[in-house]
Design a protein around this motif. Structure first.
Motif, PDB file in Angstrom:
ATOM      1  N   PHE A 111       1.027  -1.155   0.104  1.00  0.00           N
ATOM      2  CA  PHE A 111      -0.053  -0.196  -0.024  1.00  0.00           C
ATOM      3  C   PHE A 111       0.835   1.300   0.022  1.00  0.00           C
ATOM      4  N   HIS A 112       0.361   2.249  -0.545  1.00  0.00           N
ATOM      5  CA  HIS A 112       0.861   3.505  -0.402  1.00  0.00           C
ATOM      6  C   HIS A 112       0.162   4.784  -0.372  1.00  0.00           C
ATOM      7  N   SER A 113      -1.187   4.678  -0.686  1.00  0.00           N
ATOM      8  CA  SER A 113      -2.000   5.977  -0.369  1.00  0.00           C
ATOM      9  C   SER A 113      -3.228   5.428  -0.098  1.00  0.00           C
ATOM     10  N   CYS A 114      -4.248   6.610   0.290  1.00  0.00           N
ATOM     11  CA  CYS A 114      -5.385   6.110   0.752  1.00  0.00           C
ATOM     12  C   CYS A 114      -6.404   7.446   0.620  1.00  0.00           C
ATOM     13  N   VAL A 115      -7.750   7.338   0.557  1.00  0.00           N
ATOM     14  CA  VAL A 115      -8.818   8.202   0.450  1.00  0.00           C
ATOM     15  C   VAL A 115      -9.833   7.572   0.946  1.00  0.00           C
ATOM     16  N   PHE A 116     -10.837   8.173   1.821  1.00  0.00           N
ATOM     17  CA  PHE A 116     -12.023   7.756   1.872  1.00  0.00           C
ATOM     18  C   PHE A 116     -13.112   8.208   0.829  1.00  0.00           C
ATOM     19  N   HIS A 117     -13.896   7.022   0.496  1.00  0.00           N
ATOM     20  CA  HIS A 117     -14.869   7.219  -0.762  1.00  0.00           C
ATOM     21  C   HIS A 117     -15.717   8.420  -0.408  1.00  0.00           C
ATOM     22  N   PRO A 118     -15.881   9.411  -1.441  1.00  0.00           N
ATOM     23  CA  PRO A 118     -16.620  10.436  -1.129  1.00  0.00           C
ATOM     24  C   PRO A 118     -18.211  10.275  -0.790  1.00  0.00           C
ATOM     25  N   SER A 119     -18.697   9.159  -1.241  1.00  0.00           N
ATOM     26  CA  SER A 119     -20.061   8.813  -1.148  1.00  0.00           C
ATOM     27  C   SER A 119     -20.629   7.955  -0.310  1.00  0.00           C
ATOM     28  N   TYR A 120     -19.363   6.969   0.227  1.00  0.00           N
ATOM     29  CA  TYR A 120     -19.724   6.050   0.828  1.00  0.00           C
ATOM     30  C   TYR A 120     -18.633   5.893   1.888  1.00  0.00           C
ATOM     31  N   SER A 121     -19.336   6.250   3.179  1.00  0.00           N
ATOM     32  CA  SER A 121     -18.315   6.510   4.534  1.00  0.00           C
ATOM     33  C   SER A 121     -17.683   5.270   4.886  1.00  0.00           C
ATOM     34  N   THR A 122     -18.009   4.229   4.665  1.00  0.00           N
ATOM     35  CA  THR A 122     -17.367   2.767   4.850  1.00  0.00           C
ATOM     36  C   THR A 122     -16.543   2.266   3.858  1.00  0.00           C
ATOM     37  N   LEU A 123     -16.189   2.790   2.971  1.00  0.00           N
ATOM     38  CA  LEU A 123     -15.532   2.310   1.938  1.00  0.00           C
ATOM     39  C   LEU A 123     -14.043   3.258   1.903  1.00  0.00           C
ATOM     40  N   LEU A 124     -13.292   2.516   1.928  1.00  0.00           N
ATOM     41  CA  LEU A 124     -11.947   3.292   1.846  1.00  0.00           C
ATOM     42  C   LEU A 124     -11.128   2.627   0.415  1.00  0.00           C
ATOM     43  N   VAL A 125     -10.835   3.643  -0.275  1.00  0.00           N
ATOM     44  CA  VAL A 125      -9.826   3.370  -1.689  1.00  0.00           C
ATOM     45  C   VAL A 125      -8.377   3.302  -1.220  1.00  0.00           C
ATOM     46  N   ILE A 126      -7.513   2.580  -1.532  1.00  0.00           N
ATOM     47  CA  ILE A 126      -6.378   2.425  -1.072  1.00  0.00           C
ATOM     48  C   ILE A 126      -5.425   2.114  -2.263  1.00  0.00           C
ATOM     49  N   GLY A 127      -4.565   3.008  -2.476  1.00  0.00           N
ATOM     50  CA  GLY A 127      -3.543   2.816  -3.516  1.00  0.00           C
ATOM     51  C   GLY A 127      -2.182   1.807  -3.422  1.00  0.00           C
ATOM     52  N   GLY A 128      -2.129   0.901  -4.061  1.00  0.00           N
ATOM     53  CA  GLY A 128      -1.031   0.080  -4.017  1.00  0.00           C
ATOM     54  C   GLY A 128      -0.303   0.212  -5.204  1.00  0.00           C
ATOM     55  N   TYR A 129       0.541  -1.083  -5.551  1.00  0.00           N
ATOM     56  CA  TYR A 129       1.236  -1.236  -6.932  1.00  0.00           C
ATOM     57  C   TYR A 129       0.517  -1.629  -7.812  1.00  0.00           C
ATOM     58  N   GLN A 130       0.286  -0.687  -8.863  1.00  0.00           N
ATOM     59  CA  GLN A 130      -0.712  -1.023 -10.193  1.00  0.00           C
ATOM     60  C   GLN A 130      -2.171  -1.089  -9.949  1.00  0.00           C
ATOM     61  N   SER A 131      -2.611  -1.114  -8.632  1.00  0.00           N
ATOM     62  CA  SER A 131      -4.027  -1.521  -8.314  1.00  0.00           C
ATOM     63  C   SER A 131      -4.452  -0.801  -7.435  1.00  0.00           C
ATOM     64  N   LEU A 132      -5.781  -0.530  -7.242  1.00  0.00           N
ATOM     65  CA  LEU A 132      -6.633  -0.102  -6.149  1.00  0.00           C
ATOM     66  C   LEU A 132      -7.292  -1.034  -5.550  1.00  0.00           C
ATOM     67  N   GLU A 133      -7.442  -1.033  -4.205  1.00  0.00           N
ATOM     68  CA  GLU A 133      -8.069  -1.789  -3.386  1.00  0.00           C
ATOM     69  C   GLU A 133      -9.287  -0.987  -2.766  1.00  0.00           C
ATOM     70  N   LEU A 134     -10.545  -1.689  -2.868  1.00  0.00           N
ATOM     71  CA  LEU A 134     -11.546  -0.913  -2.445  1.00  0.00           C
ATOM     72  C   LEU A 134     -12.009  -1.792  -0.995  1.00  0.00           C
ATOM     73  N   TRP A 135     -11.781  -1.052  -0.074  1.00  0.00           N
ATOM     74  CA  TRP A 135     -12.094  -1.890   1.266  1.00  0.00           C
ATOM     75  C   TRP A 135     -13.599  -1.343   1.847  1.00  0.00           C
ATOM     76  N   ASN A 136     -14.310  -2.296   2.037  1.00  0.00           N
ATOM     77  CA  ASN A 136     -15.513  -1.967   2.674  1.00  0.00           C
ATOM     78  C   ASN A 136     -15.364  -2.555   4.095  1.00  0.00           C
ATOM     79  N   MET A 137     -15.055  -1.481   4.946  1.00  0.00           N
ATOM     80  CA  MET A 137     -14.876  -1.752   6.341  1.00  0.00           C
ATOM     81  C   MET A 137     -15.839  -2.474   7.320  1.00  0.00           C
ATOM     82  N   ALA A 138     -17.184  -1.849   6.506  1.00  0.00           N
ATOM     83  CA  ALA A 138     -18.615  -2.493   7.459  1.00  0.00           C
ATOM     84  C   ALA A 138     -18.459  -4.145   7.469  1.00  0.00           C
TER      85      ALA A 138
END
Length: 177
Positions: A111-138
């Motif tokens: 992992f390298h970067s992150c941002v909370f999704h602007p429309s879904y408060s329990t969804l975290l967007v994570i930047g990694g190597y070549q891919s995005l991880e969409l993590w639903n924390m709920a």
């Protein structure tokens, strides 16, 4: 008062004199103000993130738990939660308690970067190597999206449009809806 850094010391000081220092080892690599309210400031130094109250000139929390350097920090839109990213994991902290409430291992994606999704408060967007991880924390579920040819070094979100932007070392910026 302003947050000042002199050598390995970080603290509040009233310019031009009377600095108050907090001894954070190493230099700060990431700083982010709490959204909307702006009373709190998160500053990452090596594997620790300090939370400073800019109105009272004091450190309120020392968030510890990463075993390697914290590369990115991001607040949720309410300013109640902070996500911290290192190569090996992402942690989400409650600012009410100062405790880690969610943790996700990178499972080799670095992992390298992150941002909370602007429309879904329990969804975290994570930047990694070549891919995005969409993590639903709920529900603690992840979805991997191929996104770039190299490290995703930065993410931004727009609460107005609901979009997320990703920037990569492959010299491209992509917009995600």
């Amino acid at each position: 008062s302003v947050l000042c850094k002199f050598g390995s010391f970080v603290g509040f000081c009233t310019l031009p004199s009377d600095p108050q220092y907090f001894n954070d080892q190493g230099g700060s690599t990431q700083v982010r103000f709490q959204p909307r309210i702006g009373q709190l400031l998160a500053a990452a130094t090596e594997n620790v993130v300090s939370i400073f109250d800019v109105e009272t000139d004091r450190r309120t929390h020392s968030l510890q738990g990463h075993s390697t350097e914290v590369l990115s920090v991001c607040w949720d839109t309410s300013g109640d939660y902070l996500a911290t990213v290192s190569h090996e994991s992402i942690r989400v902290w409650s600012l009410a308690s100062g405790e880690c409430i969610h943790e996700l291992s990178s499972s080799g994606n670095m992992f390298h970067s992150c941002v909370f999704h602007p429309s879904y408060s329990t969804l975290l967007v994570i930047g990694g190597y070549q891919s995005l991880e969409l993590w639903n924390m709920a529900v603690n579920k992840c979805m991997t999206i191929p996104a770039h040819e190299c490290v995703i070094s930065a993410l931004a979100q727009s609460p107005v449009t609901g979009m997320v932007a990703s920037a990569s070392h492959d010299k491209s910026v992509k917009i995600w809806k």
